[in-house]
Design a protein around this motif. Structure first.
Motif, short mmCIF file in Angstrom:
data_model
loop_
_atom_site.label_atom_id
_atom_site.label_comp_id
_atom_site.label_asym_id
_atom_site.label_seq_id
_atom_site.Cartn_x
_atom_site.Cartn_y
_atom_site.Cartn_z
N THR A 32 12.35 -10.76 -2.03
CA THR A 32 11.61 -9.77 -2.56
C THR A 32 10.34 -9.92 -2.02
O THR A 32 9.50 -10.89 -2.14
CB THR A 32 11.46 -9.97 -4.08
N PHE A 33 10.07 -8.65 -1.30
CA PHE A 33 8.77 -8.55 -0.56
C PHE A 33 7.87 -7.48 -1.43
O PHE A 33 8.41 -6.36 -1.71
CB PHE A 33 8.93 -7.88 0.79
N THR A 34 6.56 -7.89 -1.75
CA THR A 34 5.90 -7.14 -2.74
C THR A 34 4.83 -6.45 -1.99
O THR A 34 4.38 -7.01 -0.88
CB THR A 34 5.43 -7.73 -3.82
N ALA A 35 4.12 -5.64 -2.45
CA ALA A 35 2.96 -4.96 -1.90
C ALA A 35 1.76 -5.57 -2.23
O ALA A 35 1.79 -6.19 -3.30
CB ALA A 35 2.85 -3.37 -2.38
N PRO A 36 0.62 -5.64 -1.61
CA PRO A 36 -0.71 -6.33 -1.79
C PRO A 36 -1.41 -5.68 -3.00
O PRO A 36 -1.03 -4.46 -3.29
CB PRO A 36 -1.37 -6.27 -0.46
N SER A 37 -2.41 -6.14 -3.18
CA SER A 37 -3.33 -5.72 -4.33
C SER A 37 -4.11 -4.66 -3.91
O SER A 37 -4.82 -4.80 -2.99
CB SER A 37 -4.12 -6.66 -5.02
N PHE A 38 -4.01 -3.22 -4.60
CA PHE A 38 -5.14 -2.45 -4.13
C PHE A 38 -6.22 -1.99 -5.42
O PHE A 38 -7.26 -1.18 -5.06
CB PHE A 38 -4.30 -0.87 -3.95
N GLY A 39 -6.15 -3.07 -6.31
CA GLY A 39 -7.03 -2.86 -7.35
C GLY A 39 -6.25 -3.45 -8.36
O GLY A 39 -5.14 -3.68 -8.50
N ALA A 73 14.77 -0.46 -2.06
CA ALA A 73 13.59 -0.21 -2.18
C ALA A 73 13.06 0.04 -3.83
O ALA A 73 14.06 0.93 -4.48
CB ALA A 73 12.73 0.96 -1.64
N GLU A 74 12.02 -0.66 -4.41
CA GLU A 74 12.03 -0.31 -6.13
C GLU A 74 10.56 0.13 -6.01
O GLU A 74 9.67 -0.40 -5.55
CB GLU A 74 12.28 -1.57 -6.81
N MET A 75 10.21 1.03 -6.65
CA MET A 75 8.92 1.66 -7.14
C MET A 75 8.42 0.92 -8.23
O MET A 75 8.92 0.95 -9.42
CB MET A 75 8.96 3.05 -7.35
N GLN A 76 7.22 0.27 -8.11
CA GLN A 76 6.45 -0.36 -9.17
C GLN A 76 5.92 0.71 -10.11
O GLN A 76 5.60 1.87 -9.73
CB GLN A 76 5.55 -1.42 -8.74
N ARG A 77 5.32 0.13 -11.38
CA ARG A 77 4.75 0.94 -12.35
C ARG A 77 3.47 1.55 -11.67
O ARG A 77 2.97 2.80 -11.82
CB ARG A 77 4.32 0.51 -13.53
N ARG A 78 2.85 0.62 -10.80
CA ARG A 78 1.50 1.28 -10.21
C ARG A 78 1.77 2.28 -9.15
O ARG A 78 0.80 2.69 -8.50
CB ARG A 78 0.53 0.01 -9.72
N GLY A 79 2.99 2.50 -8.79
CA GLY A 79 3.31 3.43 -7.75
C GLY A 79 3.23 2.84 -6.44
O GLY A 79 3.44 3.53 -5.26
N ALA A 80 3.45 1.76 -5.99
CA ALA A 80 3.58 1.04 -4.84
C ALA A 80 5.09 0.53 -4.67
O ALA A 80 5.65 0.10 -5.78
CB ALA A 80 2.70 -0.27 -4.54
N VAL A 81 5.72 0.47 -3.80
CA VAL A 81 7.09 0.01 -3.60
C VAL A 81 7.23 -1.57 -2.90
O VAL A 81 6.15 -2.13 -2.67
CB VAL A 81 7.72 0.92 -2.30
N HIS A 82 8.23 -2.13 -3.79
CA HIS A 82 8.62 -3.41 -2.85
C HIS A 82 10.04 -3.27 -2.89
O HIS A 82 10.67 -2.39 -3.30
CB HIS A 82 8.17 -4.66 -4.04
N TRP A 133 2.36 -7.66 3.64
CA TRP A 133 2.71 -8.12 2.29
C TRP A 133 1.82 -8.69 1.32
O TRP A 133 1.07 -9.22 1.87
CB TRP A 133 4.10 -8.94 2.79
N GLY A 134 2.40 -8.61 0.24
CA GLY A 134 1.45 -9.30 -0.83
C GLY A 134 1.67 -10.98 -0.67
O GLY A 134 2.64 -11.08 -0.21
N THR A 135 0.89 -11.43 -1.51
CA THR A 135 0.90 -13.01 -1.63
C THR A 135 2.33 -13.55 -2.28
O THR A 135 2.73 -14.39 -2.05
CB THR A 135 -0.15 -13.46 -2.35
N GLN A 136 3.07 -12.46 -3.15
CA GLN A 136 4.17 -12.80 -3.94
C GLN A 136 5.78 -12.57 -3.17
O GLN A 136 6.00 -11.43 -3.29
CB GLN A 136 4.23 -12.37 -5.14
N THR A 137 6.35 -13.49 -2.44
CA THR A 137 7.45 -13.24 -1.70
C THR A 137 8.18 -14.40 -2.10
O THR A 137 8.20 -15.54 -2.25
CB THR A 137 7.17 -13.68 -0.19
#
Length: 516
Positions: free
Chosen positions: A127-134, A258-267, A326-330
């Motif tokens: 699972t590859f996640t997006a980084p933090s944007f806030g 691809a899955e859209m997260q609640r914040r609107g970023a895909v992972h 990628w975000g830190t959570q892989t």
């Protein structure tokens, strides 16, 4: 036109009784009409086609029969819309989810032309996640005490607890002590809308496909270098043109959702299978060399996720571009007999997300135009309105220069902003323009093959396998003629679907009992 679920609300259903009774009473062959509409039964907005249907003998090419759609019930041919989104058409999405399940499962355990030996290949689920944007509101459970995660009732931790009552530079609280429920509307919303980097998020969504492409290449390069260090020789193969090539002894096939997260970023949820290379037949699926294990594949994924980044092209609003990483959570999990997760459960998990889109964010619309974007985009609005506004603003076109002196400057600006034109096209997807289910060519069966197999089966059931029907059809409209027709056709289709679902559940229970 109401949706399938709306048809069964008391207020709507009462007004449909007269239409349904009129169809049943005035149609000479009512059951023939039901059989005629069964191909699109359950579809929310079926496609109506008109034209000529020609029956041809495939052996001789002789025309056996001609028939115009004017001779059919309703003077039209019904075809299911085929929409994959469960929020738009539940029945077509159910069919798509079944095909997606087969595409993913066959790559894990074989079948439908894929050898069963692939089940013994090293496979990981990453699972590859997006980084933090806030900072956003989230629900976190430090330790689970429940027995079934699907029915988890564990108490979550506070959202963003702080010892001091800190505020952001805009004067808004930087802490949240709420323990959010799973259906809390605040989940995924920024603590401060002005601190959140909406531009960076939509750019990340837009270029996440390129980031995945580079990551896949890095994984294969890491494994090839590992083979060289361990003395595993490359493989010499002969192409279709007779050219001899030397290739690494291993290759990676993937299936990705691809899955859209609640914040609107895909992972991305990705299945990666390690295959070997047959020197005599490069299309064959053979196991990798004994010197490469599933741990090596997992290590390659972690290494690539940490090291690979991309830089978005320069933009007039940000000449240095944006970092895409990628975000830190892989999360990387192995799929073998030592783990609790199985290939069937993973296939069902990915097939479920293949029918979803941006619904979890609260936004669901068709492609936006200059006339409709104002209904959704607002630079001072909520989180979703600002994301859509960022897509529309960053993807704005550059007008041509009016004189020769400024023409070269405009040409340079047009070159600077290349790569961002698609943001407006995919503003309704918050910048993400990729498909929600993709796979490597050698991973598994294709959707087209599954559709062809289903069509061949239907022709066999209809005793028309010896003939071919050629349609010369044109678009006549979409949707059912009346809401009563939608009620009648969808009711019959829902009953068939529930019977099939119950049969599948009973078969799964029998197989589980036999295995136990």
């Amino acid at each position: 036109m109401p949706t399938t679920l709306d048809l069964y609300r008391p207020g709507v259903a009462a007004g449909l009784d007269a239409q349904a009774m009129h169809r049943a009473a005035t149609t000479p062959d009512y059951f023939g009409w039901l059989a005629h509409t069964s191909a699109a039964g359950g579809c929310t907005r079926p496609i109506r086609l008109t034209g000529t249907l020609t029956t041809v003998d495939p052996t001789t090419g002789r025309v056996l029969h001609d028939r115009h759609t004017d001779d059919l019930p309703d003077r039209t041919l019904y075809k299911a819309c085929g929409n994959r989104r469960a929020a738009q058409c539940p029945d077509c999405a159910w069919v798509y989810a079944g095909d997606a399940f087969q595409v993913v499962r066959c790559g894990l355990s074989g079948g439908k032309g894929v050898p069963a030996s692939v089940a013994r290949h090293p496979i990981v689920f990453a699972t590859f996640t997006a980084p933090s944007f806030g900072t956003v509101h989230h629900r976190h459970i430090p330790s689970h005490t429940c027995r079934d995660r699907r029915r988890c009732d564990c108490r979550p931790a506070p959202c963003h607890a702080r010892r001091t009552a800190a505020t952001c530079r805009h004067g808004r609280p930087a802490a949240c002590f709420a323990r959010h429920d799973t259906d809390d509307q605040q989940l995924g919303q920024p603590l401060c809308l002005d601190c959140y980097d909406h531009d960076h998020q939509v750019v990340w969504n837009h270029f996440s496909g390129e980031l995945w492409r580079r990551t896949k290449q890095a994984i294969e390069r890491h494994l090839a270098a590992l083979c060289r260090r361990r003395g595993i020789r490359p493989v010499r193969t002969v192409g279709s043109t007779g050219r001899v090539r030397t290739v690494p002894p291993v290759r990676v096939a993937h299936g990705k959702v691809a899955e859209m997260q609640r914040r609107g970023a895909v992972h991305f949820h990705v299945l990666l299978r390690l295959d070997g290379v047959d020197p005599d037949d490069r299309a064959a699926l053979v196991p990798p060399p004994a010197g490469i294990t599933v741990d090596d594949l997992a290590a390659a994924v972690h290494t690539a996720a940490r090291q690979i980044t991309a830089t978005a092209p320069p933009h007039r609003d940000r000449p240095e571009g944006w970092l895409v990483a990628w975000g830190t959570q892989t999360d990387v999990r192995r799929l073998d007999s030592t783990t609790e997760i199985t290939g069937r459960s993973v296939a069902g998990y990915l097939a479920k997300y293949a029918t979803k889109s941006t619904e979890i964010t609260g936004h669901c619309s068709t492609r936006l135009t200059p006339d409709t974007v104002g209904d959704y985009a607002d630079p001072d609005g909520n989180h979703l309105a600002r994301l859509i506004d960022a897509c529309w603003r960053l993807g704005r076109p550059i007008h041509n220069a009016t004189n020769t002196d400024t023409a070269s400057s405009e040409h340079r600006q047009d070159a600077v902003d290349s790569g961002y034109a698609g943001l407006r096209q995919w503003a309704h997807m918050l910048g993400f323009g990729g498909h929600f289910l993709t796979k490597a060519r050698r991973y598994s069966v294709t959707f087209g093959q599954l559709r062809d197999t289903r069509a061949a089966y239907r022709r066999t059931e209809e005793d028309s396998a010896d003939t071919v029907t050629v349609g010369t059809l044109s678009f006549a409209g979409s949707g059912w003629l009346t809401e009563g027709d939608a009620l009648l056709a969808n009711t019959a289709a829902i009953r068939r679907r529930e019977c099939r679902r119950a049969g599948r559940q009973e078969l799964d229970a029998q197989l589980a009992g036999a295995a136990a």
